[in-house]
Design a protein around this motif. Sequence first.
Motif, PDB file in Angstrom:
ATOM      1  N   THR A 194     -17.029 -34.373  43.863  1.00 36.04           N
ATOM      2  CA  THR A 194     -17.220 -33.042  44.075  1.00 36.04           C
ATOM      3  C   THR A 194     -16.418 -32.183  43.412  1.00 36.04           C
ATOM      4  N   VAL A 195     -17.042 -31.193  42.691  1.00 34.55           N
ATOM      5  CA  VAL A 195     -16.432 -30.224  41.798  1.00 34.55           C
ATOM      6  C   VAL A 195     -16.590 -28.824  41.995  1.00 34.55           C
ATOM      7  N   VAL A 196     -15.588 -27.983  41.808  1.00 34.28           N
ATOM      8  CA  VAL A 196     -15.494 -26.698  41.878  1.00 34.28           C
ATOM      9  C   VAL A 196     -15.063 -26.107  40.540  1.00 34.28           C
ATOM     10  N   HIS A 197     -15.181 -24.729  40.547  1.00 34.28           N
ATOM     11  CA  HIS A 197     -14.693 -23.865  39.316  1.00 34.28           C
ATOM     12  C   HIS A 197     -13.157 -24.050  39.351  1.00 34.28           C
ATOM     13  N   ALA A 198     -12.270 -24.143  38.423  1.00 37.96           N
ATOM     14  CA  ALA A 198     -11.086 -24.172  38.497  1.00 37.96           C
ATOM     15  C   ALA A 198     -10.525 -22.900  38.863  1.00 37.96           C
ATOM     16  N   PRO A 199      -9.153 -22.853  39.492  1.00 35.67           N
ATOM     17  CA  PRO A 199      -8.653 -21.476  40.184  1.00 35.67           C
ATOM     18  C   PRO A 199      -8.409 -20.646  38.914  1.00 35.67           C
ATOM     19  N   LYS A 200      -8.760 -19.506  38.876  1.00 36.43           N
ATOM     20  CA  LYS A 200      -8.135 -18.498  37.597  1.00 36.43           C
ATOM     21  C   LYS A 200      -6.657 -18.314  37.849  1.00 36.43           C
ATOM     22  N   SER A 246     -23.204 -49.000  27.374  1.00 39.90           N
ATOM     23  CA  SER A 246     -22.080 -48.190  26.580  1.00 39.90           C
ATOM     24  C   SER A 246     -22.265 -46.438  26.720  1.00 39.90           C
ATOM     25  N   ARG A 247     -23.146 -45.980  27.667  1.00 38.71           N
ATOM     26  CA  ARG A 247     -23.236 -44.631  27.777  1.00 38.71           C
ATOM     27  C   ARG A 247     -22.618 -44.372  29.151  1.00 38.71           C
ATOM     28  N   PHE A 248     -22.238 -45.186  30.157  1.00 40.24           N
ATOM     29  CA  PHE A 248     -21.693 -44.927  31.337  1.00 40.24           C
ATOM     30  C   PHE A 248     -20.169 -44.325  31.058  1.00 40.24           C
ATOM     31  N   LEU A 249     -19.804 -43.659  32.052  1.00 43.04           N
ATOM     32  CA  LEU A 249     -18.423 -42.810  32.084  1.00 43.04           C
ATOM     33  C   LEU A 249     -17.567 -43.217  32.959  1.00 43.04           C
ATOM     34  N   LYS A 250     -16.726 -43.672  32.604  1.00 40.52           N
ATOM     35  CA  LYS A 250     -15.540 -43.848  33.580  1.00 40.52           C
ATOM     36  C   LYS A 250     -15.065 -42.560  34.286  1.00 40.52           C
ATOM     37  N   PRO A 251     -14.466 -42.593  35.647  1.00 38.45           N
ATOM     38  CA  PRO A 251     -14.351 -41.468  36.311  1.00 38.45           C
ATOM     39  C   PRO A 251     -13.259 -40.351  35.303  1.00 38.45           C
ATOM     40  N   GLU A 252     -12.332 -41.059  34.739  1.00 39.31           N
ATOM     41  CA  GLU A 252     -11.415 -40.243  34.124  1.00 39.31           C
ATOM     42  C   GLU A 252     -12.088 -39.626  33.073  1.00 39.31           C
ATOM     43  N   GLU A 253     -12.911 -40.306  32.331  1.00 41.87           N
ATOM     44  CA  GLU A 253     -13.617 -39.596  31.222  1.00 41.87           C
ATOM     45  C   GLU A 253     -14.641 -38.488  31.474  1.00 41.87           C
ATOM     46  N   LEU A 254     -15.250 -38.415  32.487  1.00 45.28           N
ATOM     47  CA  LEU A 254     -15.862 -37.413  33.250  1.00 45.28           C
ATOM     48  C   LEU A 254     -15.115 -36.304  33.693  1.00 45.28           C
ATOM     49  N   GLU A 255     -14.055 -36.651  34.373  1.00 48.61           N
ATOM     50  CA  GLU A 255     -13.030 -35.745  34.985  1.00 48.61           C
ATOM     51  C   GLU A 255     -12.437 -34.776  33.679  1.00 48.61           C
ATOM     52  N   ALA A 256     -12.367 -35.490  32.481  1.00 48.54           N
ATOM     53  CA  ALA A 256     -11.697 -34.654  31.466  1.00 48.54           C
ATOM     54  C   ALA A 256     -12.675 -33.629  30.725  1.00 48.54           C
ATOM     55  N   LEU A 257     -14.205 -34.176  30.559  1.00 54.43           N
ATOM     56  CA  LEU A 257     -15.394 -33.231  30.407  1.00 54.43           C
ATOM     57  C   LEU A 257     -15.365 -32.173  31.327  1.00 54.43           C
ATOM     58  N   LEU A 258     -15.358 -32.359  32.516  1.00 55.34           N
ATOM     59  CA  LEU A 258     -15.333 -31.390  33.634  1.00 55.34           C
ATOM     60  C   LEU A 258     -14.229 -30.428  33.422  1.00 55.34           C
ATOM     61  N   ALA A 259     -12.827 -30.777  33.086  1.00 55.80           N
ATOM     62  CA  ALA A 259     -11.645 -29.900  32.857  1.00 55.80           C
ATOM     63  C   ALA A 259     -11.896 -29.011  31.874  1.00 55.80           C
ATOM     64  N   GLU A 260     -12.409 -29.719  30.536  1.00 59.39           N
ATOM     65  CA  GLU A 260     -12.765 -28.849  29.405  1.00 59.39           C
ATOM     66  C   GLU A 260     -13.667 -27.662  29.857  1.00 59.39           C
ATOM     67  N   ALA A 261     -14.551 -27.811  30.616  1.00 59.99           N
ATOM     68  CA  ALA A 261     -15.708 -26.781  31.004  1.00 59.99           C
ATOM     69  C   ALA A 261     -15.205 -25.972  32.214  1.00 59.99           C
ATOM     70  N   GLY A 262     -13.878 -26.050  32.507  1.00 61.74           N
ATOM     71  CA  GLY A 262     -13.178 -25.011  33.546  1.00 61.74           C
ATOM     72  C   GLY A 262     -13.658 -25.696  34.877  1.00 61.74           C
ATOM     73  N   LEU A 263     -13.760 -26.762  35.141  1.00 61.92           N
ATOM     74  CA  LEU A 263     -14.184 -27.375  36.302  1.00 61.92           C
ATOM     75  C   LEU A 263     -12.901 -28.029  36.923  1.00 61.92           C
ATOM     76  N   VAL A 264     -12.963 -28.367  38.253  1.00 69.50           N
ATOM     77  CA  VAL A 264     -11.874 -29.526  38.853  1.00 69.50           C
ATOM     78  C   VAL A 264     -12.502 -30.222  40.125  1.00 69.50           C
ATOM     79  N   VAL A 265     -12.171 -31.514  39.713  1.00 73.70           N
ATOM     80  CA  VAL A 265     -12.629 -32.450  40.966  1.00 73.70           C
ATOM     81  C   VAL A 265     -11.740 -32.194  42.198  1.00 73.70           C
TER      82      VAL A 265
END
Length: 246
Positions: free
Chosen positions: A239-245, A193-212
Amino acid sequence: MASNANTTIDPREAAHFGTLAAEWWDPKGSSAMLHKLNPVRLRHVRAAIDAHWGTGNRTMRPLEGKRALDVGCGAGLLTEPLARMGAQAMGIDAAPENIAAAQAHAGQMGLTIDYRATGIESLDAGAFDLVTSMEVIEHVTDPALFVRGLAKALAPGGLMILSTPNRTNLSRFAMITIGEGLGQIPKGTHDWSRFLKPEELEALLAEAGLVVTETAGLSFSPAKGFILSENQALNYLMTVVHAPKE
């Protein structure tokens, strides 16, 4: 599961993995599955490093002059290769037993690695060019807080690589019903139940200012074992980087 006192560490998870510390480097022990996974992950990490920094695959030390952080490092199965690639490497883990095992093994290998028993949200060690966290986020109490900690640790222009199981019927059958049921993975290692789907993890990353920038599947072939593929149903790497400003 909600976080407690601004920590992502689950004491039960830390205790569970701490009991496995003594066998972490035994390819036939309780961490045998990680030893089978590690070569595939390392190839992916190396390819991502070469693509990000333009290093050639003939270079033995593509991380020379760079700082690398391995979050949830266990006893150092990934951290040591990062150090061998030239990085000034640090590994952090919630289980002190794992850190002790990592320090002992690095010493035997003649490697200088800064190992610390702490959570990412408590780390105050500056920014890192490379941040890795393999098979960890599914074990923390607060994935959003965990991701924010990863983002804070990543230097501008840096590279992050994550891996985690997908929350699918296949992962539940393969990793828990079969893996844990037949003893190939220590029982109690996973909570599906604690596994994350790719779209769920990508959303968390986006909230933190990161982009896949890339998502790759990690699947199992009866003929070849674990392989990189387009199939993300079992496990995936991002593979993740900071979102462009703007």
